[in-house]
Design a protein around this motif. Structure first.
Motif, PDB file in Angstrom:
ATOM      1  N   PRO A 178       0.821  -1.212   0.000  1.00 19.31           N
ATOM      2  CA  PRO A 178       0.000   0.000   0.000  1.00 19.31           C
ATOM      3  C   PRO A 178       0.858   1.266   0.000  1.00 19.31           C
ATOM      4  O   PRO A 178       0.405   2.330  -0.361  1.00 19.31           O
ATOM      5  CB  PRO A 178      -0.795  -0.108   1.296  1.00 19.31           C
ATOM      6  CG  PRO A 178       0.056  -0.942   2.192  1.00 19.31           C
ATOM      7  CD  PRO A 178       0.728  -1.927   1.286  1.00 19.31           C
ATOM      8  N   LEU A 228       1.416   4.248  -2.490  1.00 19.73           N
ATOM      9  CA  LEU A 228       0.537   5.413  -2.606  1.00 19.73           C
ATOM     10  C   LEU A 228       0.768   6.428  -1.489  1.00 19.73           C
ATOM     11  O   LEU A 228       0.017   7.382  -1.359  1.00 19.73           O
ATOM     12  CB  LEU A 228      -0.929   4.966  -2.577  1.00 19.73           C
ATOM     13  CG  LEU A 228      -1.371   3.916  -3.600  1.00 19.73           C
ATOM     14  CD1 LEU A 228      -2.822   3.526  -3.347  1.00 19.73           C
ATOM     15  CD2 LEU A 228      -1.212   4.443  -5.012  1.00 19.73           C
ATOM     16  N   VAL A 229       1.779   6.221  -0.657  1.00 23.95           N
ATOM     17  CA  VAL A 229       1.946   7.060   0.530  1.00 23.95           C
ATOM     18  C   VAL A 229       3.323   7.726   0.547  1.00 23.95           C
ATOM     19  O   VAL A 229       4.322   7.087   0.230  1.00 23.95           O
ATOM     20  CB  VAL A 229       1.811   6.215   1.827  1.00 23.95           C
ATOM     21  CG1 VAL A 229       1.761   7.113   3.054  1.00 23.95           C
ATOM     22  CG2 VAL A 229       0.588   5.332   1.780  1.00 23.95           C
ATOM     23  N   PRO A 274      -2.255  -1.572   9.459  1.00 24.07           N
ATOM     24  CA  PRO A 274      -2.654  -1.413   8.058  1.00 24.07           C
ATOM     25  C   PRO A 274      -1.493  -1.211   7.090  1.00 24.07           C
ATOM     26  O   PRO A 274      -1.697  -1.246   5.879  1.00 24.07           O
ATOM     27  CB  PRO A 274      -3.566  -0.177   8.064  1.00 24.07           C
ATOM     28  CG  PRO A 274      -3.292   0.513   9.339  1.00 24.07           C
ATOM     29  CD  PRO A 274      -2.741  -0.484  10.309  1.00 24.07           C
ATOM     30  N   ILE A 313       2.019   4.669   9.141  1.00 22.39           N
ATOM     31  CA  ILE A 313       1.178   5.768   8.657  1.00 22.39           C
ATOM     32  C   ILE A 313       0.409   6.434   9.807  1.00 22.39           C
ATOM     33  O   ILE A 313      -0.541   7.186   9.593  1.00 22.39           O
ATOM     34  CB  ILE A 313       0.207   5.318   7.539  1.00 22.39           C
ATOM     35  CG1 ILE A 313      -0.658   4.139   7.991  1.00 22.39           C
ATOM     36  CG2 ILE A 313       0.981   4.961   6.261  1.00 22.39           C
ATOM     37  CD1 ILE A 313      -1.784   3.792   7.010  1.00 22.39           C
ATOM     38  N   CYS A 359      -1.724   5.545  12.124  1.00 18.02           N
ATOM     39  CA  CYS A 359      -3.165   5.370  12.300  1.00 18.02           C
ATOM     40  C   CYS A 359      -3.546   5.384  13.775  1.00 18.02           C
ATOM     41  O   CYS A 359      -4.684   5.663  14.122  1.00 18.02           O
ATOM     42  CB  CYS A 359      -3.632   4.073  11.646  1.00 18.02           C
ATOM     43  SG  CYS A 359      -3.188   2.590  12.575  1.00 18.02           S
ATOM     44  N   TYR A 402       0.046  12.981   3.896  1.00 19.84           N
ATOM     45  CA  TYR A 402      -0.996  12.545   2.952  1.00 19.84           C
ATOM     46  C   TYR A 402      -1.155  13.527   1.807  1.00 19.84           C
ATOM     47  O   TYR A 402      -1.026  14.698   1.979  1.00 19.84           O
ATOM     48  CB  TYR A 402      -2.326  12.396   3.677  1.00 19.84           C
ATOM     49  CG  TYR A 402      -2.400  11.166   4.554  1.00 19.84           C
ATOM     50  CD1 TYR A 402      -1.876   9.949   4.119  1.00 19.84           C
ATOM     51  CD2 TYR A 402      -2.985  11.221   5.798  1.00 19.84           C
ATOM     52  CE1 TYR A 402      -1.957   8.824   4.925  1.00 19.84           C
ATOM     53  CE2 TYR A 402      -3.075  10.099   6.605  1.00 19.84           C
ATOM     54  CZ  TYR A 402      -2.560   8.905   6.163  1.00 19.84           C
ATOM     55  OH  TYR A 402      -2.644   7.791   6.957  1.00 19.84           O
ATOM     56  N   VAL A 460      -9.257   2.002   7.130  1.00 17.28           N
ATOM     57  CA  VAL A 460      -8.324   2.378   6.077  1.00 17.28           C
ATOM     58  C   VAL A 460      -9.124   2.980   4.935  1.00 17.28           C
ATOM     59  O   VAL A 460     -10.327   2.733   4.795  1.00 17.28           O
ATOM     60  CB  VAL A 460      -7.477   1.199   5.571  1.00 17.28           C
ATOM     61  CG1 VAL A 460      -6.454   0.799   6.617  1.00 17.28           C
ATOM     62  CG2 VAL A 460      -8.335   0.022   5.166  1.00 17.28           C
ATOM     63  N   GLU A 484      -8.898   4.486   0.708  1.00 14.50           N
ATOM     64  CA  GLU A 484      -8.186   4.741  -0.521  1.00 14.50           C
ATOM     65  C   GLU A 484      -8.919   5.862  -1.250  1.00 14.50           C
ATOM     66  O   GLU A 484     -10.145   5.917  -1.218  1.00 14.50           O
ATOM     67  CB  GLU A 484      -8.177   3.466  -1.382  1.00 14.50           C
ATOM     68  CG  GLU A 484      -6.905   3.269  -2.152  1.00 14.50           C
ATOM     69  CD  GLU A 484      -6.814   1.885  -2.792  1.00 14.50           C
ATOM     70  OE1 GLU A 484      -5.898   1.139  -2.436  1.00 14.50           O
ATOM     71  OE2 GLU A 484      -7.656   1.563  -3.641  1.00 14.50           O
ATOM     72  N   LYS A 514      -4.196   7.475  -3.216  1.00 12.28           N
ATOM     73  CA  LYS A 514      -3.786   7.660  -1.823  1.00 12.28           C
ATOM     74  C   LYS A 514      -4.251   6.481  -0.983  1.00 12.28           C
ATOM     75  O   LYS A 514      -5.310   5.900  -1.255  1.00 12.28           O
ATOM     76  CB  LYS A 514      -4.431   8.916  -1.215  1.00 12.28           C
ATOM     77  CG  LYS A 514      -4.130  10.178  -1.958  1.00 12.28           C
ATOM     78  CD  LYS A 514      -3.452  11.178  -1.060  1.00 12.28           C
ATOM     79  CE  LYS A 514      -3.132  12.424  -1.866  1.00 12.28           C
ATOM     80  NZ  LYS A 514      -1.837  12.973  -1.531  1.00 12.28           N
ATOM     81  N   TYR A 515      -3.485   6.178   0.042  1.00  7.07           N
ATOM     82  CA  TYR A 515      -3.866   5.154   1.007  1.00  7.07           C
ATOM     83  C   TYR A 515      -3.636   5.718   2.400  1.00  7.07           C
ATOM     84  O   TYR A 515      -2.598   6.353   2.647  1.00  7.07           O
ATOM     85  CB  TYR A 515      -3.019   3.899   0.797  1.00  7.07           C
ATOM     86  CG  TYR A 515      -3.240   2.809   1.821  1.00  7.07           C
ATOM     87  CD1 TYR A 515      -4.414   2.061   1.828  1.00  7.07           C
ATOM     88  CD2 TYR A 515      -2.272   2.525   2.789  1.00  7.07           C
ATOM     89  CE1 TYR A 515      -4.620   1.064   2.759  1.00  7.07           C
ATOM     90  CE2 TYR A 515      -2.466   1.522   3.728  1.00  7.07           C
ATOM     91  CZ  TYR A 515      -3.649   0.791   3.715  1.00  7.07           C
ATOM     92  OH  TYR A 515      -3.850  -0.197   4.643  1.00  7.07           O
ATOM     93  N   MET A 516      -4.587   5.540   3.302  1.00  2.00           N
ATOM     94  CA  MET A 516      -4.468   6.126   4.636  1.00  2.00           C
ATOM     95  C   MET A 516      -5.108   5.210   5.688  1.00  2.00           C
ATOM     96  O   MET A 516      -5.878   4.313   5.333  1.00  2.00           O
ATOM     97  CB  MET A 516      -5.196   7.461   4.729  1.00  2.00           C
ATOM     98  CG  MET A 516      -5.368   8.202   3.440  1.00  2.00           C
ATOM     99  SD  MET A 516      -6.258   9.719   3.723  1.00  2.00           S
ATOM    100  CE  MET A 516      -5.669  10.632   2.334  1.00  2.00           C
ATOM    101  N   GLY A 517      -4.811   5.481   6.932  1.00  4.03           N
ATOM    102  CA  GLY A 517      -5.444   4.732   8.013  1.00  4.03           C
ATOM    103  C   GLY A 517      -5.619   5.619   9.234  1.00  4.03           C
ATOM    104  O   GLY A 517      -4.823   6.530   9.460  1.00  4.03           O
ATOM    105  N   HIS A 518      -6.662   5.351  10.012  1.00  5.38           N
ATOM    106  CA  HIS A 518      -6.882   6.159  11.221  1.00  5.38           C
ATOM    107  C   HIS A 518      -7.837   5.451  12.170  1.00  5.38           C
ATOM    108  O   HIS A 518      -8.699   4.705  11.726  1.00  5.38           O
ATOM    109  CB  HIS A 518      -7.476   7.522  10.853  1.00  5.38           C
ATOM    110  CG  HIS A 518      -7.078   8.624  11.793  1.00  5.38           C
ATOM    111  ND1 HIS A 518      -7.656   8.778  13.029  1.00  5.38           N
ATOM    112  CD2 HIS A 518      -6.155   9.606  11.683  1.00  5.38           C
ATOM    113  CE1 HIS A 518      -7.099   9.826  13.632  1.00  5.38           C
ATOM    114  NE2 HIS A 518      -6.184  10.349  12.839  1.00  5.38           N
TER     115      HIS A 518
END
Ligand SMILES: Cc1cc2nc3c(=O)[nH]c(=O)nc-3n(C[C@H](O)[C@H](O)[C@H](O)COP(=O)(O)OP(=O)(O)OC[C@H]3O[C@@H](n4cnc5c(N)ncnc54)[C@H](O)[C@@H]3O)c2cc1C
Ligand code: SF4
Ligand code: SF4
Lengths: 93, 438
Positions: free
Chosen positions: A11, A14-15, A47, A66, A68, A93, B193, B195, B283-287
Motif C-alpha cells: 500500500p 501510494l503514501v 494497516p 502511517i 493510524c 498525505y 483504512v 483509498e 492515496k492510502y491512509m489509516g486512522h
C-alpha cells in the motif's frame, strides 16, 4: 477465507513518508512476543505492515508507519511503546 | 518562540483546533496554533462529509468563500446491507440538499485542513507547523494548587499561555498525560483504512446518477467486515472517490483480519467493483476513531486547560468533524470570557463543559449508550441482519408461480425461523444507529 491472508500489494506505493532518523516505535519486552503472544496480531492489524516476525522475534519497520494510532491498543499484551514521530516527520498525505 | 506568551495555545490544527484558534483570533485574543505535521491536514483523514449547518454557524455561507476546497454537495445518502452478491438498499435523494444552505459537503482533509488553517492565520492566529507538543507546563497558583500554563515542544522550547486547548485528535497523548482521559480499550475504538481513487467528474456523475457538482454517499454493512462489525463506505469527491473499510479494533485483532486485505476484498465485491471501475488509486491512509462513547468522555476542563474534538471523544454516529468544530467554538467562547475576567481556573472554564452538556450531540451520545452495549454482546448482528434481509430480498423479488400472498407468508415464515423476529427488527435498528443513519 482468502481475505484473512495478507494481501501482496504494497500500500505504501501510494503514501509519502519522511522517516524520522530515530524510531518512534519500540517493543517493550521481546520475551512477551516470543513466549506469550501466540497469534502476533500486530503482524496483521497494522494497516501498513510495520511488524513482521522473523528469526524468532518481532521486527519493526517504523519507517512504514502511517500513524493510524492503532498499535498501542491492538497489542493484547500492551507491549508496544508508540509515540508520534518528530514534528514534520512521518506520513504526509 | 521561547519567551512568547499568548492568551491561548491550541495543540492540533484539525477542525477542532482551527475553529478554536479562528474564533479566538477574531475575538482579538493572541493565539498560537501548534501542528506536528508539515502542514495542517497532512496527517488527517476522514470518511467523507462535513455537515453544513454547524459549519455555517462558524463560517456563514462558507460555500461562497473563495478557494474553499469543497468536493461535492451531497444529495444522495444510502445504506446498503451488503451480502456476497446482493444488497438491500435504503436511501434518500433530495434535490433540496443540492441547494444552499445545503446538507453536507464531501471534503479531502489534506486540502481542507490546510485551507481552514489559513482562515485562522488571516484572522491573526500564529501557526507553528512541524512542531510536536510533548508536554504541558504548569504554574503554581497556591501551596497545593497549580494550573496548566503552556506547552513544551519537542526540542525544549516552551510556549506559555493562559489557557491550553487540547485539540490533538483521537490519539490524545497529552490529554492522557494530563490525567483527563483514560486509556481506551480495543473494543472502544474502530480502525479504518481508506483509498482515494481518481475518476473523471463526468464519469462519477454518470455512474452515481448525479447532476454536475452533486454528490452521493453510500454506507455498507455486512460483507465489508464480516463476520465482525464494521462498515464500508464510498463517497464521491470532485474527481475522485473515497473508499473506506474498517471496524472495531478488538475484532480486527481477534478475528485475524487485515485492514488492507479487507479493503481489497471490499473493492472486489461485484456491486462495489462496478462503482470504482476504471478509477485509479492515488492515496492510502489509516486512522482510528475513538468509540468509548458516553461513559468514556474525558474530563473536559481543568485549571488552565480545555479538551475539544476527538481528543474529548466527541463522536456521534458518523459525525465528528462538525462536533470538533462546535466544541472548538464553545471552547473559544469560554476562553474569551475567562480572559475578560483574567481568571482561568476550572470553575471559570466550566462554562465550556456546560455548553457541551447542553448540546444536541451530547444527548445523542447519551442515547448511543445502549448501542455500544448491544454491539459488545452481539458481535455478529450486522452480519446476521444483512444475511436475513438479503435472503428475504432474493425471495421477495424472485418471479415464481406462487400467488403473491402465499409467497409473502412463506418468506415471513422463513425470516421468523432464521432468528426470532424481534431480534431481527432490533438488529436492523441498531445497525442503522451504528452507521449513524438514525
Ligand atoms: C475513517 C473515518 C471516517 C470519518 N468520517 C467522518 C465523516 O464523514 N464526517 C465527520 O464529520 N467526521 C468523520 N470522521 C471523524 C472526524 O474525522 C474526526 O472527528 C475529526 O477529524 C476530529 O477533529 P479534531 O480536530 O478533533 O482532530 P484531528 O482532525 O485528528 O486533528 C488533530 C490534529 O492535531 C495534530 N496533533 C496531534 N497531537 C499533536 C501534538 N502533540 N503536537 C502537535 N500537533 C498534534 C494532528 O497532527 C492533527 O492535525 C471520520 C473519521 C475517520 C477516521
Ligand atoms: S501483538 Fe504485541 S506481544 Fe504480540 S507479537 Fe506483536 S508486539 Fe509482541
Ligand atoms: S500506528 Fe498504525 S500504521 Fe503505525 S505501526 Fe501502529 S498500527 Fe501500524
Amino acid at each position: 477465507m482468502g481475505y484473512f491472508n495478507k494481501t501482496q500489494r504494497d500500500p505504501l506505493e501510494l503514501v509519502t513518508i519522511i522517516p524520522d532518523e530515530k524510531p518512534h516505535i519500540f517493543i517493550k519486552k521481546d520475551s512477551v512476543c516470543i513466549k506469550e503472544c501466540e497469534n502476533k496480531p500486530c503482524t496483521f492489524y497494522c494497516p501498513s505492515r510495520v511488524y513482521y516476525w522473523e528469526d524468532d522475534s518481532i521486527k519493526v519497520l517504523y519507517e512504514r508507519c502511517i500513524e493510524c494510532g492503532a498499535c498501542p491498543y491492538g497489542c493484547p499484551y500492551d507491549n508496544i511503546a508508540w509515540q508520534f514521530p518528530g514534528g514534520g516527520f512521518g506520513v504526509v498525505y | 518562540m521561547g519567551n512568547d506568551r499568548y492568551n491561548a495555545v491550541v495543540v492540533g490544527a484539525g477542525p477542532a483546533g482551527v475553529t478554536a484558534a479562528l474564533s479566538m483570533a477574531k475575538n482579538n485574543l493572541s493565539v498560537a496554533l501548534i501542528e506536528r505535521g508539515k502542514y495542517p491536514g497532512c496527517k488527517n483523514m476522514t470518511g467523507g462529509t462535513i455537515a453544513s449547518m454547524p459549519f455555517s454557524q462558524i463560517l456563514p455561507e462558507y460555500w461562497k468563500i473563495k478557494d474553499i476546497p469543497l468536493e461535492r454537495r451531497i444529495v444522495s445518502d444510502e445504506l446498503w446491507l451488503l451480502d456476497n452478491d446482493s444488497a438491500v438498499r435504503m436511501g434518500f435523494t433530495g434535490k433540496k440538499f443540492g441547494m444552499a444552505p445545503y446538507n453536507k459537503h464531501t471534503v479531502l482533509r489534506y486540502k481542507f485542513d490546510r485551507w481552514y488553517a489559513d482562515q485562522a492565520i488571516k484572522a491573526g492566529a500564529k501557526l507553528f507547523c512541524s512542531s510536536l507538543a510533548v508536554d504541558l507546563v504548569y504554574h503554581k497558583t497556591g501551596p497545593l494548587a497549580k494550573k496548566v500554563d503552556g506547552v513544551i515542544l519537542e526540542g525544549g522550547d516552551v510556549i506559555h499561555a493562559d489557557v491550553v486547548i487540547l485539540a490533538e485528535g483521537a490519539q490524545a497523548a497529552l490529554t492522557q498525560k494530563a490525567g483527563l482521559r483514560k486509556r481506551l480499550k480495543p473494543n472502544e475504538m474502530t480502525l479504518y483504512v481508506k483509498e482515494v481513487l481518481e475518476l473523471p467528474a463526468e464519469r462519477i456523475e454518470d455512474r452515481f446518477n448525479l447532476e454536475r457538482g452533486e454528490g452521493a454517499s453510500i454506507g455498507m454493512i455486512g460483507f465489508p467486515t464480516s463476520p465482525g462489525i464494521g462498515k464500508g463506505g464510498i463517497w464521491t469527491n470532485k474527481d475522485s472517490l473515497s473508499v473506506i473499510v474498517g471496524g472495531y479494533l478488538n475484532q480486527i485483532s481477534g478475528k485475524g483480519l487485515n485492514p488492507l486485505g479487507l479493503l481489497e476484498r471490499f473493492k472486489g465485491h461485484p456491486l462495489v467493483k462496478r462503482l470504482i471501475e476504471g478509477a485509479k488509486p492515488i492515496k492510502y491512509m489509516g486512522h482510528i476513531i475513538p468509540k468509548g462513547g458516553f461513559k468514556k468522555i474525558p474530563t473536559l476542563v481543568d485549571d488552565g486547560i480545555i479538551v475539544v474534538g476527538d481528543a474529548a471523544e466527541m463522536i456521534s454516529g458518523r459525525r465528528g468533524m462538525d462536533l470538533a468544530m462546535i466544541t472548538g467554538q464553545f471552547a473559544a467562547e469560554s476562553v474569551a470570557q475567562a480572559c475578560a475576567l483574567d481568571r482561568y481556573s476550572r470553575d471559570i472554564l466550566a462554562s465550556y463543559e456546560e455548553r457541551v452538556k447542553g448540546s444536541f450531540f451530547y444527548q445523542n451520545m447519551k442515547k448511543g449508550k445502549s448501542t455500544e452495549a448491544y454491539f459488545n454482546k452481539h458481535q455478529d448482528s450486522d452480519f446476521l441482519i444483512t444475511k436475513a434481509m438479503n435472503d428475504f430480498g432474493y425471495k421477495y423479488f424472485e418471479q415464481n408461480l406462487d400467488s403473491d400472498k402465499s409467497n409473502l407468508l412463506k418468506m415471513l415464515e422463513e425470516l421468523i425461523n432464521m432468528q426470532p423476529l424481534s431480534k431481527s427488527a432490533k438488529d436492523v435498528l441498531f445497525g442503522l444507529q451504528n452507521w449513524g443513519v438514525l
